[in-house]
Scaffold this motif. Structure first.
Motif, PDB file in Angstrom:
ATOM      1  N   CYS A  58      32.542  48.478  64.480  1.00 21.01           N
ATOM      2  CA  CYS A  58      32.423  47.742  65.579  1.00 21.01           C
ATOM      3  C   CYS A  58      32.439  46.378  65.895  1.00 21.01           C
ATOM      4  CB  CYS A  58      30.645  47.706  65.230  1.00 21.01           C
ATOM      5  SG  CYS A  58      29.850  49.576  65.762  1.00 21.01           S
ATOM      6  N   HIS A  59      33.701  45.828  64.794  1.00 18.75           N
ATOM      7  CA  HIS A  59      34.107  44.840  65.506  1.00 18.75           C
ATOM      8  C   HIS A  59      34.770  44.786  66.809  1.00 18.75           C
ATOM      9  CE1 HIS A  59      35.480  40.461  64.207  1.00 18.75           C
ATOM     10  NE2 HIS A  59      36.083  40.908  64.267  1.00 18.75           N
ATOM     11  N   ASP A  60      35.434  42.955  67.318  1.00 21.54           N
ATOM     12  CA  ASP A  60      35.901  43.502  68.180  1.00 21.54           C
ATOM     13  C   ASP A  60      37.638  42.735  67.212  1.00 21.54           C
ATOM     14  OD1 ASP A  60      34.931  44.610  70.421  1.00 21.54           O
ATOM     15  OD2 ASP A  60      33.537  42.084  70.441  1.00 21.54           O
ATOM     16  N   TYR A  61      38.687  43.901  67.079  1.00 19.73           N
ATOM     17  CA  TYR A  61      39.931  43.776  66.994  1.00 19.73           C
ATOM     18  C   TYR A  61      40.995  43.393  67.646  1.00 19.73           C
ATOM     19  CZ  TYR A  61      37.929  45.834  62.733  1.00 19.73           C
ATOM     20  OH  TYR A  61      36.690  46.351  61.283  1.00 19.73           O
ATOM     21  N   SER A  62      41.408  41.872  67.466  1.00 24.05           N
ATOM     22  CA  SER A  62      42.858  41.850  68.157  1.00 24.05           C
ATOM     23  C   SER A  62      44.019  42.751  68.548  1.00 24.05           C
ATOM     24  CB  SER A  62      43.021  39.819  67.776  1.00 24.05           C
ATOM     25  OG  SER A  62      43.484  40.680  67.219  1.00 24.05           O
ATOM     26  N   ASN A  63      44.544  43.720  67.286  1.00 21.55           N
ATOM     27  CA  ASN A  63      45.453  44.460  68.005  1.00 21.55           C
ATOM     28  C   ASN A  63      44.935  45.943  68.281  1.00 21.55           C
ATOM     29  OD1 ASN A  63      46.922  46.370  66.572  1.00 21.55           O
ATOM     30  ND2 ASN A  63      48.145  44.865  64.953  1.00 21.55           N
ATOM     31  N   GLU A  64      45.461  45.923  69.272  1.00 19.50           N
ATOM     32  CA  GLU A  64      44.061  47.610  69.838  1.00 19.50           C
ATOM     33  C   GLU A  64      44.882  48.629  68.575  1.00 19.50           C
ATOM     34  OE1 GLU A  64      47.740  49.998  72.577  1.00 19.50           O
ATOM     35  OE2 GLU A  64      48.795  47.483  72.749  1.00 19.50           O
ATOM     36  N   PHE A  65      45.436  48.091  67.680  1.00 16.67           N
ATOM     37  CA  PHE A  65      46.062  49.954  66.631  1.00 16.67           C
ATOM     38  C   PHE A  65      44.851  49.700  65.442  1.00 16.67           C
ATOM     39  CE2 PHE A  65      49.540  49.304  68.689  1.00 16.67           C
ATOM     40  CZ  PHE A  65      49.940  50.722  69.468  1.00 16.67           C
ATOM     41  N   ASP A  66      44.117  48.244  65.778  1.00 18.90           N
ATOM     42  CA  ASP A  66      43.274  48.262  64.478  1.00 18.90           C
ATOM     43  C   ASP A  66      41.712  48.699  64.762  1.00 18.90           C
ATOM     44  OD1 ASP A  66      45.088  47.715  62.173  1.00 18.90           O
ATOM     45  OD2 ASP A  66      44.088  45.032  62.870  1.00 18.90           O
ATOM     46  N   LYS A  67      41.966  48.241  67.112  1.00 13.25           N
ATOM     47  CA  LYS A  67      40.329  49.463  67.100  1.00 13.25           C
ATOM     48  C   LYS A  67      40.519  50.554  66.672  1.00 13.25           C
ATOM     49  CE  LYS A  67      40.514  45.306  70.737  1.00 13.25           C
ATOM     50  NZ  LYS A  67      40.784  44.702  72.254  1.00 13.25           N
ATOM     51  N   ALA A  68      41.347  51.247  67.005  1.00 13.47           N
ATOM     52  CA  ALA A  68      41.598  52.778  67.186  1.00 13.47           C
ATOM     53  C   ALA A  68      41.308  52.738  65.626  1.00 13.47           C
ATOM     54  CB  ALA A  68      42.998  53.243  67.095  1.00 13.47           C
ATOM     55  N   CYS A  69      40.532  52.399  64.476  1.00 10.49           N
ATOM     56  CA  CYS A  69      40.097  53.240  63.478  1.00 10.49           C
ATOM     57  C   CYS A  69      38.441  52.682  63.930  1.00 10.49           C
ATOM     58  CB  CYS A  69      40.755  52.279  62.641  1.00 10.49           C
ATOM     59  SG  CYS A  69      42.314  51.867  61.884  1.00 10.49           S
ATOM     60  N   ALA A  70      38.499  52.310  64.760  1.00  6.68           N
ATOM     61  CA  ALA A  70      36.751  52.515  64.783  1.00  6.68           C
ATOM     62  C   ALA A  70      35.953  53.978  64.651  1.00  6.68           C
ATOM     63  CB  ALA A  70      36.190  52.853  66.763  1.00  6.68           C
ATOM     64  N   VAL A  71      36.730  55.273  65.008  1.00 10.95           N
ATOM     65  CA  VAL A  71      35.931  56.731  64.539  1.00 10.95           C
ATOM     66  C   VAL A  71      35.764  56.914  63.355  1.00 10.95           C
ATOM     67  CG1 VAL A  71      36.457  59.147  65.140  1.00 10.95           C
ATOM     68  CG2 VAL A  71      35.988  57.093  67.288  1.00 10.95           C
ATOM     69  N   ALA A  72      37.097  56.378  62.742  1.00 10.92           N
ATOM     70  CA  ALA A  72      37.211  56.583  61.620  1.00 10.92           C
ATOM     71  C   ALA A  72      36.502  56.257  60.624  1.00 10.92           C
ATOM     72  CB  ALA A  72      38.782  56.281  60.573  1.00 10.92           C
ATOM     73  N   TRP A  73      36.090  54.640  60.699  1.00 13.99           N
ATOM     74  CA  TRP A  73      35.298  54.012  59.599  1.00 13.99           C
ATOM     75  C   TRP A  73      33.874  54.731  60.151  1.00 13.99           C
ATOM     76  CZ3 TRP A  73      36.449  51.481  56.202  1.00 13.99           C
ATOM     77  CH2 TRP A  73      37.679  50.360  56.249  1.00 13.99           C
ATOM     78  N   TRP A  74      33.204  55.325  61.317  1.00 17.71           N
ATOM     79  CA  TRP A  74      31.906  55.535  61.709  1.00 17.71           C
ATOM     80  C   TRP A  74      32.072  57.059  60.648  1.00 17.71           C
ATOM     81  CZ3 TRP A  74      32.419  54.451  67.676  1.00 17.71           C
ATOM     82  CH2 TRP A  74      32.853  53.449  67.931  1.00 17.71           C
ATOM     83  N   ASP A  75      32.823  57.750  61.092  1.00 21.22           N
ATOM     84  CA  ASP A  75      32.826  59.253  60.333  1.00 21.22           C
ATOM     85  C   ASP A  75      33.022  59.187  58.801  1.00 21.22           C
ATOM     86  OD1 ASP A  75      33.309  61.013  62.140  1.00 21.22           O
ATOM     87  OD2 ASP A  75      35.373  60.792  62.041  1.00 21.22           O
ATOM     88  N   LYS A  76      33.684  57.726  58.098  1.00 23.70           N
ATOM     89  CA  LYS A  76      34.202  57.621  56.719  1.00 23.70           C
ATOM     90  C   LYS A  76      32.308  57.095  55.530  1.00 23.70           C
ATOM     91  CE  LYS A  76      35.819  57.441  52.669  1.00 23.70           C
ATOM     92  NZ  LYS A  76      35.835  58.264  51.639  1.00 23.70           N
TER      93      LYS A  76
END
Length: 358
Positions: free
Chosen positions: A288-306
């Motif tokens: 849920c963090h507002d990452y500046s890197n667009e590819f870091d932002k793409a990890c949101a779902v992976a974090w939630w699933d994990k």
């Protein structure tokens, strides 16, 4: 009269099965080209891909090959195919490096090939001596003892990268023989291929590592796959464009987490939450963090699933839909998740519902 060997270094990939492996390979190849010291059309190495889906590589400067059916050996051991494919390439070329799909380059491939020299085995990482690692299955230990191969000073290898010269290709023939002998004795040993390679090289070749040149994301795979999927979605139509090459360099080897001061503050605030839910909430907030890197932002779902996977492992049972709904309704979670809350809630409830249907 023997034919002349090709002196151009070969970068080799083996990609078959699920689409994600093909996409990983495409990104790894793109990273090699993005970091290459020379331009794409004038590079000093060639790329070969052994695959069951060559369409994925149509827009890349590579040569594709079908996978020979017999390479799995008598036990159809899929990791054996790596050694057979590299052995095939080394029958025609003086130097080759086989690299797993779940990798990307940190530096020029030219630097990688410089480490492939006679009398050396290039591997991704050099592990601890065998005597310091968890014990092998009894059948494997018995076999190694009977054949005189059980040596506690044997250095294990991570074979996410395997680089050899043709003069040393006999090591691959030896490792393939070991796999064929050991596979029936240790069918569940996941690292059999790496152990066989280490055994074959022990006392014959010196080991070179390359973790400074290659990132092998065998750990935390979901997060790195999310980054690569995001790059693929954006650039699969033109993976060699200037924008695609620039974006390759934005896909870094760091796990996207909030800065330490912010994580410390979150830890203090979430101490107010019931202990049973506390770690779960903290892991959800990584996505849920507002990452500046667009590819870091793409990890949101992976974090939630994990977060769900980790919670269920701690509890020893699946999370019920009632508990999920209740826990996601926590006012503090809503506050800390901010604008990401609705997306996170919808994803997790949908994921849970899909699991229940199955």
């Amino acid at each position: 009269m023997p034919h002349a060997m090709n002196a151009t270094p070969q970068l080799v990939y083996l990609a078959f099965g699920a689409e994600i492996y093909q996409r990983e390979a495409v990104f790894s190849i793109a990273s090699a080209l993005a970091h290459s010291a020379s331009c794409v059309s004038d590079r000093k190495f060639e790329i070969q891909v052994f695959t069951d889906n060559p369409e994925f590589y149509a827009r890349l400067p590579v040569t594709t090959h079908a996978i020979t059916p017999t390479w799995g050996g008598p036990h159809r051991y899929h990791f054996r195919i790596k050694h057979a494919a590299l052995l095939d390439v080394l029958s025609e070329h003086q130097k080759a490096v086989l690299i797993d799909t779940d990798t990307f380059f940190r530096a020029s491939p030219d630097s990688l090939f410089e480490r492939v020299t006679g009398g050396h085995l290039l591997c991704n990482a050099i592990g601890a001596p065998l005597g310091e690692s968890p014990s092998l299955p009894k059948q494997s230990v018995n076999y190694l003892s009977q054949t005189g191969l059980l040596q506690t000073n044997l250095r294990q290898t991570n074979s996410g990268v395997i680089g050899l010269t043709t003069a040393d290709k006999g090591i691959l023939e030896h490792s393939i023989k070991l796999m064929d002998d050991l596979r029936p004795l240790a069918p569940e040993l996941y690292t059999l291929e790496e152990l066989s390679l280490a055994l074959a090289a022990h006392g014959k070749l010196q080991l070179n590592g390359c973790t400074d040149l290659i990132h092998h994301y065998w750990s935390r795979k979901a997060q790195f796959r999310a980054k690569i999927q995001a790059w693929h979605s954006k650039h699969h139509d033109d993976p060699l464009s200037k924008t695609a090459m620039a974006d390759v360099l934005l896909v870094n080897d760091r796990l996207p987490r909030p800065p330490q001061p912010y994580r410390g503050w979150q830890k203090g605030v979430t101490a107010l939450i019931d202990k049973e839910r506390r770690q779960f909430i903290r892991e959800l907030l990584y996505g849920c963090h507002d990452y500046s890197n667009e590819f870091d932002k793409a990890c949101a779902v992976a974090w939630w699933d994990k977060a769900i996977v980790n919670l269920e492992e701690r509890q020893g049972q699946p999370l019920s839909s009632e508990h999920m709904t209740l826990w996601l309704a926590d006012p503090l979670l809503k506050l800390l998740a901010g604008s990401h809350y609705d997306t996170m809630q919808a994803h997790l409830l949908s994921r849970l519902k899909a699991k229940q249907v199955v």
